[in-house]
Design a protein around this motif. Structure first.
Motif, PDB file in Angstrom:
ATOM      1  N   LEU A  36       0.836  -1.198   0.000  1.00  0.00           N
ATOM      2  CA  LEU A  36       0.000   0.000   0.000  1.00  0.00           C
ATOM      3  C   LEU A  36       0.870   1.245   0.000  1.00  0.00           C
ATOM      4  CD1 LEU A  36      -2.810  -0.719   2.607  1.00  0.00           C
ATOM      5  CD2 LEU A  36      -3.090  -0.384   0.157  1.00  0.00           C
ATOM      6  N   SER A  37       0.525   2.180  -0.824  1.00  0.00           N
ATOM      7  CA  SER A  37       1.219   3.470  -0.791  1.00  0.00           C
ATOM      8  C   SER A  37       0.671   4.279   0.386  1.00  0.00           C
ATOM      9  CB  SER A  37       0.984   4.225  -2.094  1.00  0.00           C
ATOM     10  OG  SER A  37      -0.377   4.629  -2.192  1.00  0.00           O
ATOM     11  N   LEU A 157     -12.798  -3.588  -0.650  1.00  0.00           N
ATOM     12  CA  LEU A 157     -13.777  -2.656  -1.205  1.00  0.00           C
ATOM     13  C   LEU A 157     -13.158  -1.673  -2.187  1.00  0.00           C
ATOM     14  CD1 LEU A 157     -15.954  -1.993   1.965  1.00  0.00           C
ATOM     15  CD2 LEU A 157     -16.622  -3.255  -0.101  1.00  0.00           C
ATOM     16  N   ASN A 158     -11.874  -1.398  -2.033  1.00  0.00           N
ATOM     17  CA  ASN A 158     -11.175  -0.506  -2.949  1.00  0.00           C
ATOM     18  C   ASN A 158     -10.506  -1.257  -4.105  1.00  0.00           C
ATOM     19  OD1 ASN A 158     -11.372   2.325  -2.017  1.00  0.00           O
ATOM     20  ND2 ASN A 158     -10.543   1.487  -0.129  1.00  0.00           N
ATOM     21  N   GLY A 159     -10.625  -2.583  -4.119  1.00  0.00           N
ATOM     22  CA  GLY A 159      -9.979  -3.358  -5.162  1.00  0.00           C
ATOM     23  C   GLY A 159      -8.478  -3.469  -5.000  1.00  0.00           C
ATOM     24  N   TRP A 160      -7.985  -3.333  -3.760  1.00  0.00           N
ATOM     25  CA  TRP A 160      -6.559  -3.391  -3.491  1.00  0.00           C
ATOM     26  C   TRP A 160      -6.121  -4.714  -2.875  1.00  0.00           C
ATOM     27  CZ3 TRP A 160      -6.915   1.685  -0.268  1.00  0.00           C
ATOM     28  CH2 TRP A 160      -7.156   2.778  -1.115  1.00  0.00           C
ATOM     29  N   TRP A 161      -6.989  -5.682  -2.888  1.00  0.00           N
ATOM     30  CA  TRP A 161      -6.667  -6.988  -2.297  1.00  0.00           C
ATOM     31  C   TRP A 161      -7.020  -8.062  -3.299  1.00  0.00           C
ATOM     32  CZ3 TRP A 161      -3.666  -8.222   1.536  1.00  0.00           C
ATOM     33  CH2 TRP A 161      -3.704  -9.511   2.071  1.00  0.00           C
ATOM     34  N   HIS A 162      -6.208  -9.085  -3.331  1.00  0.00           N
ATOM     35  CA  HIS A 162      -6.406 -10.173  -4.309  1.00  0.00           C
ATOM     36  C   HIS A 162      -7.533 -11.092  -3.952  1.00  0.00           C
ATOM     37  CE1 HIS A 162      -3.850 -12.016  -1.233  1.00  0.00           C
ATOM     38  NE2 HIS A 162      -2.924 -11.137  -1.539  1.00  0.00           N
TER      39      HIS A 162
END
Length: 162
Positions: A36-37, A157-162
């Motif tokens: 994560l940035s 929910l943000n589409g940042w997890w596989h």
């Protein structure tokens, strides 16, 4: 009798250390925030009370509080609940985001060392209201797992997890 009690304590310590050093069936915090940035960590989803930065900082502050309570009898905890949450809503930059993660790792390792070095994890602290190192270890594990679940939900929910 004492030898069997010592063996039991050693077994419980071993199991606690296993939970502190292996994620088992859970995603650990560092896997949950990996990649994560600092900008992503500070983004807040509408209708959510917290973002990933705030949850991670809350974990840092809470874990430090528990660690200091265990190793410093004169330590004074922050005000509840305001003292357990960051004052700002996002990290200022990537360095601050990294420092938060580094401090969590450092305090986590210090707590592991407490467990490893304590001869009786069930002995009540002379200070406090009956807490033991065992109880405080469970508190860290439970608290962190709860908030890691929230972090994963935000990532999904943000589409940042596989």
């Amino acid at each position: 009798m004492e030898n069997s009690l010592d063996n039991l304590i050693a077994q419980v310590k071993g199991q606690l250390l296993d939970r502190f050093t292996r994620s088992g069936a859970h995603v650990d915090l560092f896997d949950a925030i990996h990649g994560l940035s600092w900008e992503q960590a500070g983004q807040k989803k509408e209708h959510f009370p917290y973002n990933i930065w705030q949850l991670t900082e809350h974990i840092r502050i809470s874990q430090f509080d528990i660690l200091e309570f265990c190793r410093n009898p004169s330590y004074k905890s922050p005000d509840w609940p305001s003292g357990y949450w960051p004052k700002q809503s996002s990290p200022r930059n990537s360095l601050e985001w990294k420092q938060t993660q580094d401090k969590i790792r450092e305090d986590h390792q210090a707590f592991v060392a407490l467990i490893q070095n304590d001869l009786d994890i069930f002995k009540r602290f002379d200070h406090g209201t009956g807490q033991t190192l065992f109880n405080e270890a469970l508190l860290i594990l439970d608290h962190n797992a709860y908030h890691v679940g929230q972090i994963l939900l935000i990532r999904k929910l943000n589409g940042w997890w596989h």
